[in-house]
Design an enzyme around this catalytic site. Structure first.
Site, PDB file in Angstrom:
ATOM      1  N   ARG A 146       0.860  -1.181   0.000  1.00 16.37           N
ATOM      2  CA  ARG A 146       0.000   0.000   0.000  1.00 16.37           C
ATOM      3  C   ARG A 146       0.898   1.233   0.000  1.00 16.37           C
ATOM      4  O   ARG A 146       2.029   1.187   0.496  1.00 16.37           O
ATOM      5  CB  ARG A 146      -0.890   0.027   1.246  1.00 16.37           C
ATOM      6  CG  ARG A 146      -1.819  -1.172   1.399  1.00 16.37           C
ATOM      7  CD  ARG A 146      -2.590  -1.075   2.715  1.00 16.37           C
ATOM      8  NE  ARG A 146      -3.533  -2.172   2.880  1.00 16.37           N
ATOM      9  CZ  ARG A 146      -3.268  -3.306   3.537  1.00 16.37           C
ATOM     10  NH1 ARG A 146      -2.068  -3.486   4.082  1.00 16.37           N
ATOM     11  NH2 ARG A 146      -4.194  -4.246   3.659  1.00 16.37           N
ATOM     12  N   LYS A 170      -2.376  -2.439   7.810  1.00 15.54           N
ATOM     13  CA  LYS A 170      -3.571  -2.029   8.534  1.00 15.54           C
ATOM     14  C   LYS A 170      -3.676  -2.791   9.852  1.00 15.54           C
ATOM     15  O   LYS A 170      -3.346  -3.968   9.927  1.00 15.54           O
ATOM     16  CB  LYS A 170      -4.818  -2.302   7.684  1.00 15.54           C
ATOM     17  CG  LYS A 170      -4.985  -1.330   6.523  1.00 15.54           C
ATOM     18  CD  LYS A 170      -6.301  -1.558   5.811  1.00 15.54           C
ATOM     19  CE  LYS A 170      -6.524  -0.532   4.716  1.00 15.54           C
ATOM     20  NZ  LYS A 170      -7.817  -0.748   4.015  1.00 15.54           N
ATOM     21  N   HIS A 241      -2.656   2.656  -5.895  1.00 17.84           N
ATOM     22  CA  HIS A 241      -3.252   1.355  -5.565  1.00 17.84           C
ATOM     23  C   HIS A 241      -3.370   0.467  -6.796  1.00 17.84           C
ATOM     24  O   HIS A 241      -3.500  -0.761  -6.667  1.00 17.84           O
ATOM     25  CB  HIS A 241      -4.630   1.575  -4.939  1.00 17.84           C
ATOM     26  CG  HIS A 241      -4.878   0.702  -3.739  1.00 17.84           C
ATOM     27  ND1 HIS A 241      -4.109   0.760  -2.586  1.00 17.84           N
ATOM     28  CD2 HIS A 241      -5.799  -0.282  -3.517  1.00 17.84           C
ATOM     29  CE1 HIS A 241      -4.562  -0.118  -1.715  1.00 17.84           C
ATOM     30  NE2 HIS A 241      -5.575  -0.773  -2.259  1.00 17.84           N
ATOM     31  N   ARG A 244      -0.802  -2.148  -6.848  1.00 15.41           N
ATOM     32  CA  ARG A 244      -1.135  -3.221  -5.903  1.00 15.41           C
ATOM     33  C   ARG A 244      -2.168  -4.171  -6.525  1.00 15.41           C
ATOM     34  O   ARG A 244      -2.027  -5.392  -6.436  1.00 15.41           O
ATOM     35  CB  ARG A 244      -1.670  -2.591  -4.615  1.00 15.41           C
ATOM     36  CG  ARG A 244      -2.107  -3.569  -3.530  1.00 15.41           C
ATOM     37  CD  ARG A 244      -2.424  -2.768  -2.266  1.00 15.41           C
ATOM     38  NE  ARG A 244      -3.206  -3.515  -1.301  1.00 15.41           N
ATOM     39  CZ  ARG A 244      -2.712  -4.326  -0.373  1.00 15.41           C
ATOM     40  NH1 ARG A 244      -1.400  -4.544  -0.327  1.00 15.41           N
ATOM     41  NH2 ARG A 244      -3.489  -4.934   0.493  1.00 15.41           N
ATOM     42  N   TYR A 276     -10.050 -10.224  -6.799  1.00 20.19           N
ATOM     43  CA  TYR A 276      -9.089 -10.371  -7.893  1.00 20.19           C
ATOM     44  C   TYR A 276      -9.372 -11.603  -8.753  1.00 20.19           C
ATOM     45  O   TYR A 276      -8.971 -11.653  -9.909  1.00 20.19           O
ATOM     46  CB  TYR A 276      -7.665 -10.411  -7.330  1.00 20.19           C
ATOM     47  CG  TYR A 276      -7.295  -9.127  -6.644  1.00 20.19           C
ATOM     48  CD1 TYR A 276      -7.116  -7.948  -7.371  1.00 20.19           C
ATOM     49  CD2 TYR A 276      -7.168  -9.070  -5.259  1.00 20.19           C
ATOM     50  CE1 TYR A 276      -6.820  -6.760  -6.743  1.00 20.19           C
ATOM     51  CE2 TYR A 276      -6.866  -7.879  -4.627  1.00 20.19           C
ATOM     52  CZ  TYR A 276      -6.697  -6.727  -5.375  1.00 20.19           C
ATOM     53  OH  TYR A 276      -6.404  -5.538  -4.745  1.00 20.19           O
TER      54      TYR A 276
END
Length: 295
Positions: A146, A170, A241, A244, A276
């Site tokens: 991230r 996170k 992002h 990523r 994904y």
């Protein structure tokens, strides 16, 4: 009301150990709500009822705020009013019977492998900043970091001789990620010369520095990426992002196990990673429709 918000946010940090990014997100949501109350001339939090909440959510909707952002706002308000109940600031919870809309399912934008190669080759590596930018792009695509993890990456978290880096994601969860040879090559090139030139006489352990020798910001990464995407002739709407997303999608397309991708991305819930698989299925469909003579 501002004082109540700050006391609540302080409680989140002290009692639940939430990350700074999470606290900033909650603060933004609650400040927007307080601003709405001020416009409605509501000065006492006890006067907030279900209809005030519904009017606030309606204003967000009319302002074009996305469905997922509205869901996040409802979640923030729900936790805030539970806190107010616990400290006896209110007796009735206005969030009762507030039903959030269903989460919008949208597939993330990704780059093709050709577009990734074009983007990676764009920085002018004859300059210190160009080497830095190439190293940033290589690391982001090689690890799926991230942007918040990238800008806080510390020198002692690099274990390049073992092909690994550490990061704190996170929820302050630490994970170790493998990093490929090409990304290691550009990281070493940046660390062995350009970084020292940018650092000058300052003392920072953060890996990626701006032209003034200070740690890069999210905005700095975003601004640089936009310029590089433009130079690369890529017309998609690209954010940090996106690299990523591309990292995860390309791994799955090449046979990686979903659980492994979950670990690499630092997702607490595998359902977050499963988006994904939909991306790869959609790409397969697009290729089929484009190239099969009877599609």
């Amino acid at each position: 009301m501002d004082r109540l918000v700050e006391e609540y946010l302080h409680a989140l940090v002290v009692e639940k150990g939430l990350s700074q990014n999470t606290v900033v997100s909650y603060r933004q949501e609650l400040r927007r709500f307080i601003t709405f109350l001020s416009k409605e001339n509501i000065k006492d939090i006890k006067n907030v009822d279900r209809y005030v909440i519904l009017n606030f959510l309606d204003e967000l909707d009319r302002a074009g705020i996305s469905r997922n952002s509205i869901i996040h706002a409802i979640s923030s308000l729900r936790k805030f009013f539970l806190y107010l109940l616990q400290i006896n600031m209110i007796t009735d919870n206005p969030m009762n019977n507030i039903v959030p809309p269903k989460k919008a399912q949208h597939l993330p934008s990704i780059l093709t492998t050709d577009e990734v190669e074009r983007l990676l080759a764009t920085p002018n590596t004859a300059t210190n900043l160009g080497v830095r930018d190439r190293a940033i792009l290589e690391v982001m695509y090689a690890t799926g970091l991230r942007v918040s993890e990238l800008i806080h990456l510390n020198l002692n978290e690099l274990h390049l001789e073992m092909g690994l880096i550490e990061t704190v994601g996170k929820g302050d969860k630490q994970r170790v990620i493998p990093i490929g040879d090409v990304a290691i090559k550009w990281l070493n090139e940046y660390l062995q010369g350009p970084r020292g030139a940018l650092l000058k006489n300052q003392n920072y352990d953060i890996v990626f520095l701006n032209q003034h020798g200070r740690p890069m910001t999210r905005q700095g990464i975003w601004k640089n990426l936009k310029q590089l995407v433009l130079k690369a002739g890529i017309t998609k709407n690209i954010t940090p992002h996106t690299l990523r997303h591309s990292f995860a999608t390309h791994l799955l397309e090449n046979g990686a196990d979903l659980r492994i991708v979950q670990e690499l991305l630092g997702h607490a819930d595998i359902s977050t990673t499963q988006i994904y698989t939909h991306v790869t299925q959609q790409r397969l469909t697009n290729v089929y429709n484009k190239y099969h003579p009877r599609a």
